[in-house]
Design a protein around this motif. Sequence first.
Motif, PDB file in Angstrom:
ATOM      1  N   PRO A   1       0.865  -1.133   0.001  1.00  0.00           N
ATOM      2  CA  PRO A   1      -0.137  -0.098   0.082  1.00  0.00           C
ATOM      3  C   PRO A   1       0.971   1.212  -0.099  1.00  0.00           C
ATOM      4  N   HIS A   2       2.153   1.150   0.022  1.00  0.00           N
ATOM      5  CA  HIS A   2       3.154   2.222   0.069  1.00  0.00           C
ATOM      6  C   HIS A   2       3.119   3.159  -1.328  1.00  0.00           C
ATOM      7  N   HIS A   3       2.777   4.193  -1.061  1.00  0.00           N
ATOM      8  CA  HIS A   3       2.868   5.066  -2.430  1.00  0.00           C
ATOM      9  C   HIS A   3       3.397   6.453  -2.072  1.00  0.00           C
ATOM     10  N   LYS A   4       3.602   7.280  -3.212  1.00  0.00           N
ATOM     11  CA  LYS A   4       3.538   8.733  -3.068  1.00  0.00           C
ATOM     12  C   LYS A   4       2.924   9.609  -4.158  1.00  0.00           C
ATOM     13  N   HIS A   5       2.399  10.538  -3.863  1.00  0.00           N
ATOM     14  CA  HIS A   5       1.807  11.920  -4.590  1.00  0.00           C
ATOM     15  C   HIS A   5       2.999  12.652  -5.052  1.00  0.00           C
ATOM     16  N   VAL A   6       3.342  12.843  -6.108  1.00  0.00           N
ATOM     17  CA  VAL A   6       4.447  13.750  -6.406  1.00  0.00           C
ATOM     18  C   VAL A   6       4.061  15.000  -7.414  1.00  0.00           C
ATOM     19  N   GLY A   7       4.242  16.145  -6.742  1.00  0.00           N
ATOM     20  CA  GLY A   7       3.617  17.293  -7.417  1.00  0.00           C
ATOM     21  C   GLY A   7       1.952  17.541  -7.457  1.00  0.00           C
ATOM     22  N   SER A   8       1.171  16.785  -7.338  1.00  0.00           N
ATOM     23  CA  SER A   8      -0.052  16.744  -7.508  1.00  0.00           C
ATOM     24  C   SER A   8      -0.469  15.372  -7.022  1.00  0.00           C
ATOM     25  N   GLN A   9      -1.951  15.569  -6.414  1.00  0.00           N
ATOM     26  CA  GLN A   9      -2.927  14.630  -5.859  1.00  0.00           C
ATOM     27  C   GLN A   9      -2.839  13.418  -6.766  1.00  0.00           C
ATOM     28  N   ASP A  10      -2.859  13.538  -8.046  1.00  0.00           N
ATOM     29  CA  ASP A  10      -3.110  12.875  -9.143  1.00  0.00           C
ATOM     30  C   ASP A  10      -1.813  11.834  -9.650  1.00  0.00           C
ATOM     31  N   ASN A  11      -0.614  12.373  -9.359  1.00  0.00           N
ATOM     32  CA  ASN A  11       0.402  11.587  -9.894  1.00  0.00           C
ATOM     33  C   ASN A  11       0.974  10.788  -8.822  1.00  0.00           C
ATOM     34  N   ILE A  12       0.602   9.453  -8.668  1.00  0.00           N
ATOM     35  CA  ILE A  12       0.652   8.607  -7.977  1.00  0.00           C
ATOM     36  C   ILE A  12       2.110   7.568  -8.529  1.00  0.00           C
ATOM     37  N   GLN A  13       2.992   7.434  -7.497  1.00  0.00           N
ATOM     38  CA  GLN A  13       4.164   6.728  -7.839  1.00  0.00           C
ATOM     39  C   GLN A  13       4.395   5.574  -6.700  1.00  0.00           C
ATOM     40  N   PRO A  14       5.146   4.520  -7.126  1.00  0.00           N
ATOM     41  CA  PRO A  14       5.651   3.638  -5.974  1.00  0.00           C
ATOM     42  C   PRO A  14       6.484   4.227  -5.034  1.00  0.00           C
ATOM     43  N   SER A  15       6.517   3.668  -3.810  1.00  0.00           N
ATOM     44  CA  SER A  15       7.388   4.631  -3.015  1.00  0.00           C
ATOM     45  C   SER A  15       7.863   3.336  -1.886  1.00  0.00           C
ATOM     46  N   ARG A  16       9.301   3.292  -1.761  1.00  0.00           N
ATOM     47  CA  ARG A  16       9.972   2.663  -0.967  1.00  0.00           C
ATOM     48  C   ARG A  16      10.434   3.346   0.651  1.00  0.00           C
ATOM     49  N   GLU A  17      10.073   4.612   0.414  1.00  0.00           N
ATOM     50  CA  GLU A  17      10.190   5.575   1.646  1.00  0.00           C
ATOM     51  C   GLU A  17       8.733   5.090   2.422  1.00  0.00           C
ATOM     52  N   ILE A  18       8.990   4.590   3.901  1.00  0.00           N
ATOM     53  CA  ILE A  18       7.973   4.259   4.584  1.00  0.00           C
ATOM     54  C   ILE A  18       8.082   4.693   6.079  1.00  0.00           C
ATOM     55  N   SER A  19       9.316   5.462   6.184  1.00  0.00           N
ATOM     56  CA  SER A  19       9.440   5.712   7.516  1.00  0.00           C
ATOM     57  C   SER A  19       9.813   7.386   7.633  1.00  0.00           C
ATOM     58  N   LEU A  20       9.797   7.946   8.743  1.00  0.00           N
ATOM     59  CA  LEU A  20      10.256   9.448   8.794  1.00  0.00           C
ATOM     60  C   LEU A  20      11.690   9.398   8.207  1.00  0.00           C
ATOM     61  N   GLU A  21      12.613   8.518   8.789  1.00  0.00           N
ATOM     62  CA  GLU A  21      14.005   8.718   8.486  1.00  0.00           C
ATOM     63  C   GLU A  21      14.039   8.563   6.977  1.00  0.00           C
ATOM     64  N   ASP A  22      13.438   7.474   6.464  1.00  0.00           N
ATOM     65  CA  ASP A  22      13.505   7.592   4.811  1.00  0.00           C
ATOM     66  C   ASP A  22      13.172   8.804   4.330  1.00  0.00           C
ATOM     67  N   VAL A  23      12.047   9.415   4.567  1.00  0.00           N
ATOM     68  CA  VAL A  23      11.661  10.509   3.908  1.00  0.00           C
ATOM     69  C   VAL A  23      12.566  11.937   4.238  1.00  0.00           C
ATOM     70  N   LEU A  24      13.018  11.971   5.442  1.00  0.00           N
ATOM     71  CA  LEU A  24      13.959  13.218   5.924  1.00  0.00           C
ATOM     72  C   LEU A  24      15.249  12.865   4.860  1.00  0.00           C
ATOM     73  N   ARG A  25      15.653  11.810   4.732  1.00  0.00           N
ATOM     74  CA  ARG A  25      16.986  11.413   3.909  1.00  0.00           C
ATOM     75  C   ARG A  25      16.623  11.874   2.601  1.00  0.00           C
ATOM     76  N   VAL A  26      15.465  11.857   1.978  1.00  0.00           N
ATOM     77  CA  VAL A  26      15.001  12.199   0.638  1.00  0.00           C
ATOM     78  C   VAL A  26      15.225  13.856   0.576  1.00  0.00           C
ATOM     79  N   ILE A  27      14.367  14.411   1.413  1.00  0.00           N
ATOM     80  CA  ILE A  27      14.388  15.821   1.642  1.00  0.00           C
ATOM     81  C   ILE A  27      15.700  16.467   2.000  1.00  0.00           C
ATOM     82  N   GLU A  28      16.647  15.749   2.740  1.00  0.00           N
ATOM     83  CA  GLU A  28      17.974  16.355   3.069  1.00  0.00           C
ATOM     84  C   GLU A  28      18.698  16.482   1.794  1.00  0.00           C
ATOM     85  N   GLU A  29      18.607  15.494   0.712  1.00  0.00           N
ATOM     86  CA  GLU A  29      19.170  15.342  -0.473  1.00  0.00           C
ATOM     87  C   GLU A  29      18.911  16.364  -1.132  1.00  0.00           C
TER      88      GLU A  29
END
Length: 124
Positions: A83-111
């Motif tokens: 069920p893991h996914h992400k919406h990129v740029g808009s609600q309708d642009n749904i993509q697979p996601s392997r970022e499932i924790s705050l740690e994963d998400v912060l790593r992406v943002i920090e980059e």
Amino acid sequence: MLRELELLENSPAVKSYEILDYKEGESFYFLKIRAELIDGSVLYIREFVSEEEYNYSFQWQKDGKLIVRWDNAPHHRDIETFPHHKHVGSQDNIQPSREISLEDVLRVIEEKIKPSSSTSTRLC
């Protein structure tokens, strides 16, 4: 200290954060946080964690516009990481996601928004 707060405290991308809601029981906790990032964007964090369940939503936005929202709401069954996914740029642009924790998400943002070190001058 909750792992999430420790991650926010130690992230170079996080300027400040505010706990909006926190509930705790014998075997669960629910957490909502608003984190202001160093580039003026905001990360909204929502997690429900128990022994049986992990539900999350991490919404990164700037000026009210969605950058990315990671979540595991079970409504995009065709995504390979369901069920893991992400919406990129808009609600309708749904993509697979392997970022499932705050740690994963912060790593992406920090980059994406590395703190600016001293202004460098390139001579070419």
